[in-house]
Design a protein around this motif. Structure first.
Motif, short mmCIF file in Angstrom:
data_model
loop_
_atom_site.label_atom_id
_atom_site.label_comp_id
_atom_site.label_asym_id
_atom_site.label_seq_id
_atom_site.Cartn_x
_atom_site.Cartn_y
_atom_site.Cartn_z
N GLU A 270 37.00 43.43 40.96
CA GLU A 270 37.98 42.46 41.47
C GLU A 270 37.99 41.16 40.69
OE1 GLU A 270 40.20 43.09 44.35
OE2 GLU A 270 39.59 45.03 43.55
N ASN A 271 37.64 41.22 39.40
CA ASN A 271 37.77 40.06 38.52
C ASN A 271 39.07 40.16 37.73
OD1 ASN A 271 35.06 39.01 39.05
ND2 ASN A 271 34.34 40.76 37.86
N THR A 272 39.65 39.01 37.39
CA THR A 272 40.85 38.98 36.58
C THR A 272 40.55 38.32 35.23
OG1 THR A 272 41.70 36.77 37.13
CG2 THR A 272 42.12 38.52 38.72
N GLY A 273 41.41 38.59 34.24
CA GLY A 273 41.36 37.84 33.00
C GLY A 273 40.44 38.42 31.95
N ASN A 274 40.31 37.68 30.85
CA ASN A 274 39.54 38.09 29.68
C ASN A 274 38.07 37.76 29.90
OD1 ASN A 274 38.81 38.93 27.13
ND2 ASN A 274 39.44 37.02 26.13
N CYS A 275 37.37 38.64 30.63
CA CYS A 275 35.98 38.35 30.95
C CYS A 275 35.14 39.64 30.96
CB CYS A 275 35.86 37.65 32.31
SG CYS A 275 36.34 38.66 33.73
N VAL A 276 33.85 39.46 30.74
CA VAL A 276 32.87 40.52 30.98
C VAL A 276 31.97 40.00 32.09
CG1 VAL A 276 32.99 41.50 28.68
CG2 VAL A 276 31.39 39.63 29.12
N ALA A 277 31.49 40.91 32.94
CA ALA A 277 30.78 40.45 34.14
C ALA A 277 29.60 41.34 34.46
CB ALA A 277 31.75 40.42 35.33
N ILE A 278 28.52 40.70 34.88
CA ILE A 278 27.36 41.38 35.41
C ILE A 278 27.10 40.82 36.81
CG2 ILE A 278 24.87 41.77 35.19
CD1 ILE A 278 25.18 41.56 32.17
N GLU A 279 27.12 41.71 37.80
CA GLU A 279 26.89 41.31 39.19
C GLU A 279 27.78 40.12 39.57
OE1 GLU A 279 22.76 40.90 40.19
OE2 GLU A 279 22.19 42.62 38.96
N SER A 280 29.03 40.19 39.15
CA SER A 280 30.00 39.13 39.43
C SER A 280 31.29 39.76 39.93
CB SER A 280 30.29 38.31 38.16
OG SER A 280 29.11 37.70 37.66
N CYS A 281 31.80 39.29 41.06
CA CYS A 281 32.99 39.89 41.66
C CYS A 281 33.91 38.81 42.23
CB CYS A 281 32.59 40.85 42.79
SG CYS A 281 31.69 42.30 42.23
#
Length: 450
Positions: A270-281
Motif C-alpha cells: 500500500e505504498n505509492t510512488g518511486n520507492c523501495v520499502a522494507i517493513e513500510s506500509c
C-alpha cells in the motif's frame, strides 16, 4: 436550439498540496496520474460542450498556464473565452461573469460549472449529462454519495423527488464526526461544488437574492466593489429552485495528500510512488528524479522537490495548509514559486544563487519571444546550449547557435526569441547588486504585460 456551455473555475491558489503546489503553480495544474487536474476538467467539459463553448475564469497569474495546458491537449482557446479576475471574489462573481458572457452568445444556454481541481471517475460524464432536463427549471447541484462520514465536506439534504434528482431540502456546513455519521445514515450527499443551470434560471435567482451583483454586471463593472461571496451563500441557501442529482462515480477534491493517496496506484504494501520499502506500509511518496528508500516507516507522506522536503503523518496531511500560513508570515518565498517557473514564452529553472549573481536555464518555446526589456541593476551573459537564439541588443539583431554566447550590459534594451522549430535552451548568468524579477522595464511585449 440552445447550446450546452461550460464554465471552469481555475483561479484558486490552494496551499494544502505544498511543496508541489505554489502560488504561481497551484494544484489544478499539477499532473495527477497523467494529465493535470485542469486538463482533466477541460476534457470532461468537451464531453458535453464544443471547444468554443468552454469558458475559463482564472487570473493574470495563471492565464498562460491555462492556455498552455489546453494547447498541450491539442486544442486552442480564444482570449475572449479566458476571463481574468483582477482579484479573487469567491465563486458567485466568477460564475456570474461567465454566465453573462455566455448569455451574450446564447441567452437560453445550459451551463455546467466545474471547479478545475477535482478528480472524477470515468462514468461521471454520462451522469452529468443526464441532469440536463432539470436545468430548465432548477439550479442543479451534484451530490456525491458518501463512502465515509467525512468532516471536510459540506452536506446536502435531499427532499422531494424530481425526475433524476431531488429538491434540495437543506445545505449543511462541514460537520463534526458524530454529525457526519448521522448525515450519512440519513442519506445526505457530499456537496461537490459542481453545478448545472440554464442562463435564464441563474440570472433570475441572482436578481432575486443578490440584486447588488446583478446590477453591477448590468452597468460598468467595477470589480473591486463587488462583494466576495460564494454561490452557496449568495443564492443556493436561499432559493427554492435548487435540485441535487446524486453522482455514483468516484470523486475527490484532492484537498490534501491523504486524498491523493486514496486515488493513487499502490504496491503490495500500500505504498505509492518511486520507492523501495522494507517493513513500510501505507506511505504516499512523490519525488521527481530520485528513488526514496523506506525502512520501518508507516502511513507517512514524503514529498520531495528541488527546494523543499515535506514529511508528515498521513492523518495530519490537513495541517500542511497551516505550515504554509506560517511560512507566509515569515515572508518565505518558497510558498510562492518553484525553482522551475513557467512564463508565457516557456519557463526558467533556477540553478544557483550567490552574492551578486544567479544562474538560470531558460527554455523558450518555438515561435515565442520574451519582451523587449532592459534591467537597470544587472547585466546578463547568455550561452546557447540547444536550438538557435534570436537576439536583439539595442536594435541590432543576430542569431546565436549552440556553444556561442553574448553579453547584455545593464541598461541595454534587449530581447531573446526562438523562431525555430525546437525549444531554445539558454544558460543565463545574471550579475549585479539587485537581481529580483521586478527589475524589468518592458518596452514591447507579445503577451500584453507592458
Amino acid at each position: 436550439m440552445k447550446g450546452v456551455y461550460t464554465i471552469i473555475l481555475a483561479g484558486g491558489v490552494g496551499t494544502r498540496l505544498w511543496p508541489l503546489s505554489r502560488t504561481y503553480y497551484p494544484k489544478q495544474f499539477l499532473q495527477v496520474n497523467g494529465h493535470s487536474l485542469f486538463q482533466k476538467t477541460y476534457l470532461r467539459a468537451l464531453e458535453n460542450s464544443e471547444a468554443g463553448s468552454v469558458f475559463v475564469v482564472t487570473n493574470m497569474l495563471h492565464h498562460f498556464l491555462v492556455k498552455n495546458q489546453i494547447t498541450e491537449l491539442g486544442y486552442q482557446i480564444s482570449d475572449d473565452q479566458v476571463l481574468l479576475e483582477p482579484s479573487g471574489k469567491n465563486t458567485l462573481p466568477a460564475i456570474t461573469w461567465g454566465v453573462k458572457k455566455i448569455a451574450e452568445k446564447d441567452k437560453d444556454a445550459s451551463i455546467f460549472v466545474f471547479p478545475s481541481d477535482h478528480q472524477l471517475g470515468a462514468s461521471a460524464g454520462e451522469e452529468l449529462i443526464k441532469a440536463l432536463p432539470l436545468a430548465d427549471n432548477y439550479i442543479v447541484t451534484f451530490g456525491i454519495v458518501p463512502d465515509s462520514p467525512h468532516t471536510g465536506y459540506g452536506y446536502i439534504a435531499p427532499g422531494t423527488q424530481l425526475g433524476g434528482g431531488y429538491l434540495v431540502r437543506e445545505f449543511k456546513e462541514k460537520p463534526d464526526v458524530k454529525t457526519a455519521e448521522r448525515y450519512v445514515q440519513d442519506g445526505y450527499y457530499w456537496n461537490s461544488g459542481m453545478f448545472l443551470f440554464s442562463a435564464p434560471v441563474f440570472l433570475s435567482e441572482l436578481r432575486t437574492y443578490q440584486q447588488e451583483i446583478a446590477d453591477a454586471f448590468e452597468k460598468e463593472l467595477i470589480w473591486d466593489e463587488l462583494p466576495s461571496i460564494s454561490i452557496d451563500y449568495g443564492i443556493l441557501e436561499h432559493s427554492d429552485k435548487v435540485a441535487v442529482v446524486p453522482l455514483t462515480s468516484s470523486w475527490s477534491d484532492l484537498g490534501n495528500f491523504n486524498a491523493w493517496y486514496e486515488i493513487s496506484g499502490k504496491d503490495a504494501c500500500e505504498n505509492t510512488g518511486n520507492c523501495v520499502a522494507i517493513e513500510s506500509c501505507g506511505n504516499f511518496v512523490t519525488t521527481k528524479d530520485r528513488l526514496t528508500a523506506l525502512i520501518g516507516i508507516q502511513d507517512t507522506v514524503v514529498v520531495d522537490t528541488p527546494d523543499a522536503l515535506l514529511i508528515c503523518r498521513r492523518d495530519m496531511a490537513e495541517k500542511v495548509g497551516d505550515m504554509v500560513k506560517d511560512l507566509k508570515k515569515q515572508g518565505n518565498p518558497i510558498t510562492e514559486i518553484h525553482r522551475l517557473v513557467y512564463r508565457p514564452w516557456g519557463s526558467y529553472l533556477g540553478l544557483e544563487t550567490g552574492p551578486g549573481f544567479q544562474i538560470k536555464r531558460l527554455t523558450v518555446n518555438p515561435g515565442n519571444r520574451l519582451s523587449l526589456q532592459r534591467h537597470h541593476h544587472r547585466s546578463e551573459h547568455w550561452v546557447v546550449v540547444h536550438g538557435t537564439a534570436d537576439v536583439e541588443l539595442d536594435g541590432t539583431h543576430s542569431f546565436i547557435r549552440p556553444g556561442e554566447s553574448t553579453f547584455v550590459p545593464a541598461g541595454v534594451m534587449h530581447r531573446l526569441g526562438n523562431s525555430g522549430k525546437i525549444p531554445l535552451e539558454v544558460i543565463e548568468v545574471q550579475i549585479g547588486e539587485y537581481l529580483e524579477e521586478d527589475d524589468i522595464e518592458r518596452s514591447e511585449d507579445d503577451f500584453k504585460r507592458v
